[in-house]
Design an enzyme around this catalytic site. Structure first.
Site, PDB file in Angstrom:
ATOM      1  N   HIS A   1     -50.789 -40.194  -0.692  1.00 35.70           N
ATOM      2  CA  HIS A   1     -51.774 -41.265  -0.834  1.00 35.70           C
ATOM      3  C   HIS A   1     -51.093 -42.611  -0.595  1.00 35.70           C
ATOM      4  O   HIS A   1     -49.969 -42.823  -1.061  1.00 35.70           O
ATOM      5  CB  HIS A   1     -52.364 -41.270  -2.256  1.00 35.70           C
ATOM      6  CG  HIS A   1     -53.151 -40.063  -2.582  1.00 35.70           C
ATOM      7  ND1 HIS A   1     -52.587 -38.871  -2.967  1.00 35.70           N
ATOM      8  CD2 HIS A   1     -54.496 -39.860  -2.580  1.00 35.70           C
ATOM      9  CE1 HIS A   1     -53.528 -37.974  -3.188  1.00 35.70           C
ATOM     10  NE2 HIS A   1     -54.699 -38.549  -2.960  1.00 35.70           N
TER      11      HIS A   1
ATOM     12  N   ASP B   1     -26.735 -44.462  10.862  1.00 34.28           N
ATOM     13  CA  ASP B   1     -26.979 -45.157  12.124  1.00 34.28           C
ATOM     14  C   ASP B   1     -26.004 -46.309  12.325  1.00 34.28           C
ATOM     15  O   ASP B   1     -25.482 -46.506  13.429  1.00 34.28           O
ATOM     16  CB  ASP B   1     -28.416 -45.688  12.169  1.00 34.28           C
ATOM     17  CG  ASP B   1     -28.707 -46.438  13.448  1.00 34.28           C
ATOM     18  OD1 ASP B   1     -28.483 -45.874  14.538  1.00 34.28           O
ATOM     19  OD2 ASP B   1     -29.151 -47.601  13.363  1.00 34.28           O
TER      20      ASP B   1
ATOM     21  N   MET C   1     -49.794 -35.795   3.472  1.00 30.00           N
ATOM     22  CA  MET C   1     -50.708 -35.666   2.334  1.00 30.00           C
ATOM     23  C   MET C   1     -50.465 -36.706   1.235  1.00 30.00           C
ATOM     24  O   MET C   1     -51.058 -36.635   0.167  1.00 30.00           O
ATOM     25  CB  MET C   1     -50.616 -34.260   1.729  1.00 30.00           C
ATOM     26  CG  MET C   1     -50.953 -33.160   2.707  1.00 30.00           C
ATOM     27  SD  MET C   1     -52.550 -33.404   3.476  1.00 30.00           S
ATOM     28  CE  MET C   1     -52.395 -32.320   4.869  1.00 30.00           C
TER      29      MET C   1
END
Length: 161
Positions: A78, A128, A76
């Site tokens: 923008h 990572d 949702m």
């Protein structure tokens, strides 16, 4: 401020909020996160001796890329033209890396999600790059530190404490 959840329509289904009538303002958000790790891992990050390369440089770029792609992964949000993204680091003791992500735009909606996404991606990238030597790292907490601009006004976590 309203308690109404704006991401739901009159049928209680998800919607992207209409920001058409909002004012364009300068909006800044700062998010923090942390990565807790073994002291040896932190030392190797500081020395630049992790075999995959410069952990903080790679994580910094990952955070910038993540902020720019927030609307692609958070349904949702923008898409926003971001005017500034800054990722910085600090050390807390011998085993905790503090991450700060600052994001800025001039627009009709805020950049809190971009800052939070950036801070999260930075932590994930550190994990990572260092997981071969420290699988027990803990990420978080990740939180909004401050935001300015918009009709709901400013927020500063330090003022809440």
């Amino acid at each position: 401020m309203t308690d109404r959840l704006t991401h739901f329509n009159e049928q209680n289904r998800a919607q992207m909020v209409d920001v058409s009538d909002k004012q364009v303002t300068t909006r800044i958000a700062v998010a923090h996160s942390r990565v807790h790790m073994k002291p040896e891992t932190m030392q190797r990050i500081r020395e630049g001796t992790i075999s995959k390369g410069d952990v903080l440089a790679v994580a910094q770029v990952a955070g910038i890329m993540a902020a720019k792609k927030t609307a692609d992964i958070i349904p949702m949000c923008h898409p926003l033209p971001l005017t500034k993204i800054n990722i910085s680091f600090d050390y807390e003791g011998e085993d905790t890396l503090l991450i700060e992500a600052e994001v800025k735009t001039t627009g009709k909606t805020g950049v809190e999600m971009e800052a939070l996404t950036a801070a999260s991606a930075v932590g994930l990238t550190v994990y990572d790059m260092c997981k071969a030597m420290d699988k027990g790292m803990i990420l978080g907490p990740t939180y909004l530190q401050s935001k300015t601009g918009g009709k709901n006004g400013d927020f500063d976590r330090r003022a809440q404490e």
